[in-house]
Scaffold this motif. Sequence first.
Motif: not given
Length: 398
Positions: A3-9, A47-51, A74-90
């Motif tokens: 698993v590869l993870v790219g994270w902001d925090n 699997v790849i996970l990224m913020a 590889a399937p890419v998973l995303g993680a976002c805050y509640q207020g950022e959900v509007v960006h998910l569609a893209r």
Amino acid sequence: MQVLVGWDNPNEAETIGLFLNVGDIQAKITTDPEEFENAAAMGVWDVILMALNFPSLEKSFDLFTKIRALQPEAPVLGACYQGEVVHLARFMSHGLHNFVTRDAGGEFILLLGSVIESANQAMLAQRSKQLAERLREEIESVRQLQESVIPRDIPTPPGYRIAARYEPAQIRVLGDQPVILAGGDYYDIFSMDANNLILLVGDAAGHGIKACMSIMTMRTLIHMIQDKSYVDTAHFVAEVNQRLANKAIVQDEGGFITMMYCTLNTATHRLQYTSAGHPMPLLHNLRTNEVIQLGGEAEAGMPLGIDPNETYHSVSVEMPEDSRLLIFSDGLTDAFPAGGDMYDQFGEKGIIKTLQSAAHLSLDEALDKLFVDSQAFTRGSGRHDDTSAVLVERTSVR
């Protein structure tokens, strides 16, 4: 699982590493976008996970598209805050497999293991399905090649009727979806001259492209030398065997071919035949309804392609009026029920019973009944071997 993870925090990244690097999961966690991209370029990841705000909300989509291009499988998973959900569609419209919603307390981290495992299982299932479809396509292409050598126009001499049929074996994959196997069965019927008809059935060991190519090699060889004058069927089969014994495609992995080769003189009604390890023909007297096997083990030679010096035997019999001759491959006899005893087979006994019950039927109907009864004997599991049969009837003189 890699698993590869790219994270902001950085603090969350450290915690994520502790939770993920357990059991079968090996996770590489990075908070550096360049390192994240290099890792995607150099490694193979399940699997790849990224913020979705990594390295920033504005730049995360560009990084995501690069990662998708570098790791298309590889399937890419995303993680976002509640207020950022509007960006998910893209992201979703460009191949994001799934996402998790981040919370300020970091409780979402507890869910990451199950989400990653689910994504991996879904991808493995998809790959298995794609592989099965490719396998199905490959099998179908080889099967079509094999069926292309089955004769379409069967000569019918005066006073005779001829019916022939080939059916491939079946297996089941992906639940109940059947796959028709490429096989090594082959029959041929052609005129040698005005009075002599050639009837043969061949069966290469196994399934797939090797069996298919073995039988096509034999067919090509037979048609190359068929115009030579062979008074005796045994001499012809011996020459075919000698030539096939030098063919690697036949001999590799213990391969061989069985064959029943017959000549029928339609003027004298004499049938001469030679067996190379093949089941003996059956002769059905329609007047008495008696069915007998022609020949026996003493006349059955070794299969083709094993010993170039094998000696074969020919047998000559008369084909009487109102009689039927059946030449067949062992796919017809070796039909057995699913989960049943391998020795509980349709067998020659089943063939004889069907021939006798079909004596009043037309030749085509009788041949069809042979295949139907053999198939029914398997109780729905299907025949596990290719099946070929040639049925010849000599009619009464009116």
